[in-house]
Design a protein around this motif. Structure first.
Motif, PDB file in Angstrom:
ATOM      1  N   ARG A  94       0.834  -1.192   0.000  1.00 38.94           N
ATOM      2  CA  ARG A  94       0.000   0.000   0.000  1.00 38.94           C
ATOM      3  C   ARG A  94       0.877   1.252   0.000  1.00 38.94           C
ATOM      4  NH1 ARG A  94      -5.652   0.831   2.439  1.00 38.94           N
ATOM      5  NH2 ARG A  94      -5.692  -1.118   1.348  1.00 38.94           N
ATOM      6  N   ARG A  95       1.961   1.257   0.785  1.00 41.04           N
ATOM      7  CA  ARG A  95       2.857   2.416   0.825  1.00 41.04           C
ATOM      8  C   ARG A  95       3.489   2.650  -0.538  1.00 41.04           C
ATOM      9  NH1 ARG A  95       5.908   0.439   5.682  1.00 41.04           N
ATOM     10  NH2 ARG A  95       4.167   0.267   7.111  1.00 41.04           N
ATOM     11  N   VAL A  96       3.855   1.588  -1.217  1.00 41.81           N
ATOM     12  CA  VAL A  96       4.459   1.727  -2.538  1.00 41.81           C
ATOM     13  C   VAL A  96       3.458   2.337  -3.512  1.00 41.81           C
ATOM     14  CG1 VAL A  96       5.387   0.452  -4.500  1.00 41.81           C
ATOM     15  CG2 VAL A  96       6.104  -0.129  -2.185  1.00 41.81           C
ATOM     16  N   LEU A  97       2.219   1.904  -3.444  1.00 42.60           N
ATOM     17  CA  LEU A  97       1.207   2.417  -4.361  1.00 42.60           C
ATOM     18  C   LEU A  97       0.824   3.851  -4.050  1.00 42.60           C
ATOM     19  CD1 LEU A  97      -1.124  -0.710  -4.604  1.00 42.60           C
ATOM     20  CD2 LEU A  97       0.585   0.061  -6.253  1.00 42.60           C
ATOM     21  N   ASP A  98       0.935   4.283  -2.790  1.00 49.02           N
ATOM     22  CA  ASP A  98       0.538   5.634  -2.413  1.00 49.02           C
ATOM     23  C   ASP A  98       1.611   6.681  -2.659  1.00 49.02           C
ATOM     24  OD1 ASP A  98      -1.921   4.783  -1.667  1.00 49.02           O
ATOM     25  OD2 ASP A  98      -1.478   4.626   0.484  1.00 49.02           O
ATOM     26  N   THR A  99       2.790   6.320  -3.152  1.00 44.72           N
ATOM     27  CA  THR A  99       3.855   7.294  -3.338  1.00 44.72           C
ATOM     28  C   THR A  99       3.484   8.353  -4.368  1.00 44.72           C
ATOM     29  OG1 THR A  99       4.921   5.883  -4.963  1.00 44.72           O
ATOM     30  CG2 THR A  99       5.701   5.719  -2.674  1.00 44.72           C
ATOM     31  N   GLY A 100       2.572   8.049  -5.252  1.00 41.85           N
ATOM     32  CA  GLY A 100       2.161   9.029  -6.251  1.00 41.85           C
ATOM     33  C   GLY A 100       1.469  10.235  -5.639  1.00 41.85           C
ATOM     34  N   ARG A 101       0.885  10.094  -4.492  1.00 43.23           N
ATOM     35  CA  ARG A 101       0.203  11.216  -3.852  1.00 43.23           C
ATOM     36  C   ARG A 101       1.179  12.258  -3.351  1.00 43.23           C
ATOM     37  NH1 ARG A 101      -4.447   7.972  -0.553  1.00 43.23           N
ATOM     38  NH2 ARG A 101      -5.642   7.402  -2.388  1.00 43.23           N
ATOM     39  N   ARG A 102       2.373  11.802  -2.929  1.00 40.14           N
ATOM     40  CA  ARG A 102       3.366  12.764  -2.457  1.00 40.14           C
ATOM     41  C   ARG A 102       3.988  13.523  -3.610  1.00 40.14           C
ATOM     42  NH1 ARG A 102       7.154   9.215   0.505  1.00 40.14           N
ATOM     43  NH2 ARG A 102       5.707   7.529   0.210  1.00 40.14           N
ATOM     44  N   TYR A 103       3.995  12.965  -4.776  1.00 41.30           N
ATOM     45  CA  TYR A 103       4.572  13.608  -5.954  1.00 41.30           C
ATOM     46  C   TYR A 103       3.555  13.485  -7.077  1.00 41.30           C
ATOM     47  CZ  TYR A 103       8.229  15.089  -9.161  1.00 41.30           C
ATOM     48  OH  TYR A 103       8.977  15.784 -10.083  1.00 41.30           O
ATOM     49  N   PRO A 104       2.614  14.411  -7.141  1.00 40.84           N
ATOM     50  CA  PRO A 104       1.501  14.269  -8.086  1.00 40.84           C
ATOM     51  C   PRO A 104       1.945  14.352  -9.549  1.00 40.84           C
ATOM     52  CG  PRO A 104       1.438  16.408  -7.018  1.00 40.84           C
ATOM     53  CD  PRO A 104       2.522  15.624  -6.358  1.00 40.84           C
ATOM     54  N   ARG A 105       1.103  13.867 -10.382  1.00 39.96           N
ATOM     55  CA  ARG A 105       1.389  13.834 -11.819  1.00 39.96           C
ATOM     56  C   ARG A 105       1.642  15.231 -12.382  1.00 39.96           C
ATOM     57  NH1 ARG A 105      -2.021  13.240 -16.898  1.00 39.96           N
ATOM     58  NH2 ARG A 105      -0.580  12.272 -18.353  1.00 39.96           N
ATOM     59  N   THR A 106       0.877  16.222 -11.925  1.00 42.15           N
ATOM     60  CA  THR A 106       1.079  17.573 -12.454  1.00 42.15           C
ATOM     61  C   THR A 106       2.473  18.090 -12.127  1.00 42.15           C
ATOM     62  OG1 THR A 106       0.008  18.497 -10.492  1.00 42.15           O
ATOM     63  CG2 THR A 106      -1.346  18.240 -12.457  1.00 42.15           C
ATOM     64  N   ALA A 107       3.014  17.736 -10.971  1.00 46.51           N
ATOM     65  CA  ALA A 107       4.370  18.169 -10.632  1.00 46.51           C
ATOM     66  C   ALA A 107       5.387  17.537 -11.582  1.00 46.51           C
ATOM     67  CB  ALA A 107       4.695  17.822  -9.186  1.00 46.51           C
ATOM     68  N   ARG A 108       5.200  16.274 -11.915  1.00 51.64           N
ATOM     69  CA  ARG A 108       6.091  15.609 -12.860  1.00 51.64           C
ATOM     70  C   ARG A 108       5.957  16.232 -14.250  1.00 51.64           C
ATOM     71  NH1 ARG A 108       3.832  11.038 -10.252  1.00 51.64           N
ATOM     72  NH2 ARG A 108       2.685  10.512 -12.124  1.00 51.64           N
ATOM     73  N   VAL A 109       4.736  16.507 -14.663  1.00 50.22           N
ATOM     74  CA  VAL A 109       4.516  17.143 -15.969  1.00 50.22           C
ATOM     75  C   VAL A 109       5.143  18.537 -15.981  1.00 50.22           C
ATOM     76  CG1 VAL A 109       2.743  18.079 -17.507  1.00 50.22           C
ATOM     77  CG2 VAL A 109       2.447  15.812 -16.512  1.00 50.22           C
ATOM     78  N   ASN A 110       4.996  19.293 -14.894  1.00 48.37           N
ATOM     79  CA  ASN A 110       5.601  20.624 -14.810  1.00 48.37           C
ATOM     80  C   ASN A 110       7.115  20.557 -14.998  1.00 48.37           C
ATOM     81  OD1 ASN A 110       3.126  21.809 -14.328  1.00 48.37           O
ATOM     82  ND2 ASN A 110       3.401  21.883 -12.114  1.00 48.37           N
ATOM     83  N   ALA A 111       7.754  19.583 -14.357  1.00 44.29           N
ATOM     84  CA  ALA A 111       9.208  19.446 -14.469  1.00 44.29           C
ATOM     85  C   ALA A 111       9.627  19.106 -15.895  1.00 44.29           C
ATOM     86  CB  ALA A 111       9.696  18.381 -13.495  1.00 44.29           C
ATOM     87  N   VAL A 112       8.902  18.205 -16.535  1.00 38.22           N
ATOM     88  CA  VAL A 112       9.238  17.826 -17.910  1.00 38.22           C
ATOM     89  C   VAL A 112       9.003  18.997 -18.863  1.00 38.22           C
ATOM     90  CG1 VAL A 112       8.562  16.324 -19.825  1.00 38.22           C
ATOM     91  CG2 VAL A 112       8.842  15.378 -17.536  1.00 38.22           C
ATOM     92  N   LEU A 113       7.899  19.698 -18.692  1.00 35.90           N
ATOM     93  CA  LEU A 113       7.614  20.841 -19.561  1.00 35.90           C
ATOM     94  C   LEU A 113       8.665  21.937 -19.392  1.00 35.90           C
ATOM     95  CD1 LEU A 113       3.730  21.226 -19.327  1.00 35.90           C
ATOM     96  CD2 LEU A 113       5.090  20.173 -21.139  1.00 35.90           C
ATOM     97  N   ARG A 114       9.123  22.160 -18.161  1.00 31.68           N
ATOM     98  CA  ARG A 114      10.153  23.172 -17.919  1.00 31.68           C
ATOM     99  C   ARG A 114      11.419  22.824 -18.684  1.00 31.68           C
ATOM    100  NH1 ARG A 114      14.428  23.711 -14.935  1.00 31.68           N
ATOM    101  NH2 ARG A 114      14.083  21.840 -13.705  1.00 31.68           N
TER     102      ARG A 114
END
Length: 140
Positions: A5-25
């Motif tokens: 469950r902890r492994v699956l919940d890691t996405g909440r600490r680093y949301p998809r929009t934050a990852r997209v923001n970094a790639v777009l930058r």
């Protein structure tokens, strides 16, 4: 099961929009640098951050400074920058770009000026040109 469950919940600490923001930058910084060879108005622009909406339809690109000539050049090549994003990043929709000056850079310069004034022994000036100590206590 608790460990899974902890492994699956890691996405909440680093949301998809934050990852997209970094790639777009990264993509936009590279594309603007590439285009600066042909258009001098795009030189010396630094992409500090990208903020996309949750639905990824719109993205605001924050730059360290945004002179008027650079703003015009970015408006002129906005569609080409969006096209570069669509080629390099796999998204359902390519966000529509808007460009703005990063307020954190200006605030940082203000704080730096206050610190310099304190080091040199001068009283720092507030935003209205008054001594901040004369304004009284600040409720926080």
């Amino acid at each position: 099961m608790g460990a899974q469950r902890r492994v699956l919940d890691t996405g909440r600490r680093y949301p998809r929009t934050a990852r997209v923001n970094a790639v777009l930058r990264e993509v936009l910084a590279e594309e603007i640098e590439r285009r600066s060879d042909a258009d001098e108005r795009l030189r010396l622009l630094t992409v500090t951050a990208v903020d996309t909406t949750v639905d990824l339809r719109h993205a605001t690109v924050f730059l360290a400074s945004l002179p008027s000539g650079s703003a015009e050049a970015l408006a002129d090549c906005r569609v080409e920058l969006q096209r570069a994003i669509s080629r390099q990043v796999r998204l359902k929709r390519t966000p529509q770009l808007a460009f703005a000056e990063d307020p954190a850079v200006r605030q940082g310069a203000t704080v730096e000026g206050i610190l310099r004034a304190l080091r040199s022994g001068q009283a720092p000036l507030g935003s209205a040109g008054q001594d901040p100590a004369a304004e009284g206590p600040v409720d926080g």
